[in-house]
Design a protein around this motif. Structure first.
Motif: not given
Length: 385
Positions: A101, A127, A160
């Motif tokens: 993310a 991430s 993402h």
């Protein structure tokens, strides 16, 4: 004058806050997959990719504010939301969870990153922190067993789904299906190496409920929509009819129906099951569906019978309703042990029935395993430990 919402002050409101803001118990981590782990097993149990929101949740509203008015909220919490709801729920139930993310380099991103990686033990290696980008932000108003939300976000410069290719190989991948996009390639790559794909679907604002979504199910292993979504996509008039239609597309179909319970069919094992809802005190419904999904993943990876998976998922979701905030309301094993201990010791007809239906918990959380008195940090950025 714009709409304003203010948290009530005063002794009466503070008393209500104490009840509404109570956080899940802390207990020893419990690995339900310990017997399944081999030296060559994937290091991660569940891989996820999506948007992490900074959520502010206001609870105890008598009604949402009308234009030009102000209403009071009895409780408030702030926590990571979006894909973080499922990630935290899975991690608290013992799954080794990894998320791809984007996080802004702002105070909201700092809070979400630290909460997930440090407090909740979610792997964020895939991430990214994004400079000069505002973290997505949502305000949720919880009232009368439902909620309304206001969201502000800008697309991440690095999508993402691109980050997701860096996710480690997992036992399972969880995806959200949409009308415009197929099953993401990162999840298909995970499946090619043995991962099972679990899927849910969001609300279709267009009202078309395209059959293209159902076609995507042929590449999934498990699908878990709610009753309205299931009936809308299958053009059927009941959750049972919708479940039967979905079984034509996916090996394991689950239809959740809120306080009325859930029903499912598993063509891999030949099982079908339907369980009634579990009604507990409700403070905030945010993230309950994600908690159900995480708990069902746990039971599936642990090879539990279908009815047991449904009851465990129902219980986990119901326990989350007792607390403020989507992700940080998710129960851990100590919460489940506490509920089981109280229920197993009960003498009423209802308690004896619940104890009989959930007797499988005796092997998972023995009564001798008592949770600690310590509580998790409150779900608010203002009281960080």
């Amino acid at each position: 004058m714009g709409v304003q919402t203010r948290v009530n002050g005063g002794k009466q409101a503070a008393k209500a806050d104490t009840r509404l803001e109570s956080a899940p118990l802390v207990g020893q981590p419990h690995d339900v997959l310990a017997a399944e782990r081999e030296p060559d097993s994937p290091a991660v149990d569940l891989a996820l990719s999506g948007t992490v929101f900074f959520d502010i949740v206001l609870t105890g509203l008598a009604a949402p504010p009308a234009a030009g008015t102000e209403v009071g909220a009895e409780g408030m919490g702030s926590c990571p939301g979006g894909v973080a709801n499922l990630a935290v729920a899975a991690s608290r139930l013992g799954l080794r969870t990894s998320v791809a993310a984007a996080f802004g380099e702002d105070v909201y991103g700092d809070f979400a990153w630290d909460t997930l990686s440090v407090q909740e033990r979610v792997d964020l290696a895939a991430s990214r922190r994004i400079p000069d980008w505002h973290s997505p932000f949502t305000v949720s108003l919880a009232y009368r067993g439902d909620r309304s939300m206001v969201t502000h976000e800008h697309p991440s410069p690095t999508p993402h789904h691109e980050m997701a290719h860096a996710l480690p190989q997992a036992r399972a991948a969880f995806v959200g299906l949409g009308m415009d996009d197929g099953v993401p390639q990162w999840a298909l790559d995970q499946a090619a190496k043995g991962a099972r794909i679990f899927a849910d679907v969001g609300w279709d604002d267009s009202g078309t409920w395209s059959g293209a979504v159902l076609d995507q199910l042929r590449r999934c292993d498990v699908f878990m929509p709610n009753a309205i979504e299931a009936m809308s996509y299958t053009r059927t008039g009941s959750p049972a009819s919708a479940l039967s239609a979905l079984a034509e597309y996916v090996p394991v179909a689950v239809v959740t129906d809120g306080p009325r319970g859930a029903l499912a069919v598993d063509q891999c094992t030949g099982e079908s099951a339907e369980v009634e809802g579990l009604v507990l005190e409700t403070v905030d419904t945010t993230g309950a569906g994600d908690v159900f999904g995480a708990a069902f993943v746990v039971g599936t990876l642990a090879n539990w019978p279908l009815e047991q998976r449904l009851r465990f998922a129902n219980l986990s979701a119901a326990l989350s309703l007792r607390h403020t905030g989507g992700s940080l309301s998710a129960p851990g094993w100590a919460d489940i042990a506490s509920w089981w201990g109280q229920t197993a010791a009960g003498h009423s007809v209802a308690e004896r029935r619940l104890a009989r239906d959930h007797r499988f918990l005796a092997d998972l959380v023995p009564l001798s395993w008592l949770p600690t008195e310590q509580r998790r940090a409150s779900a608010t950025i203002g009281l960080r430990n």
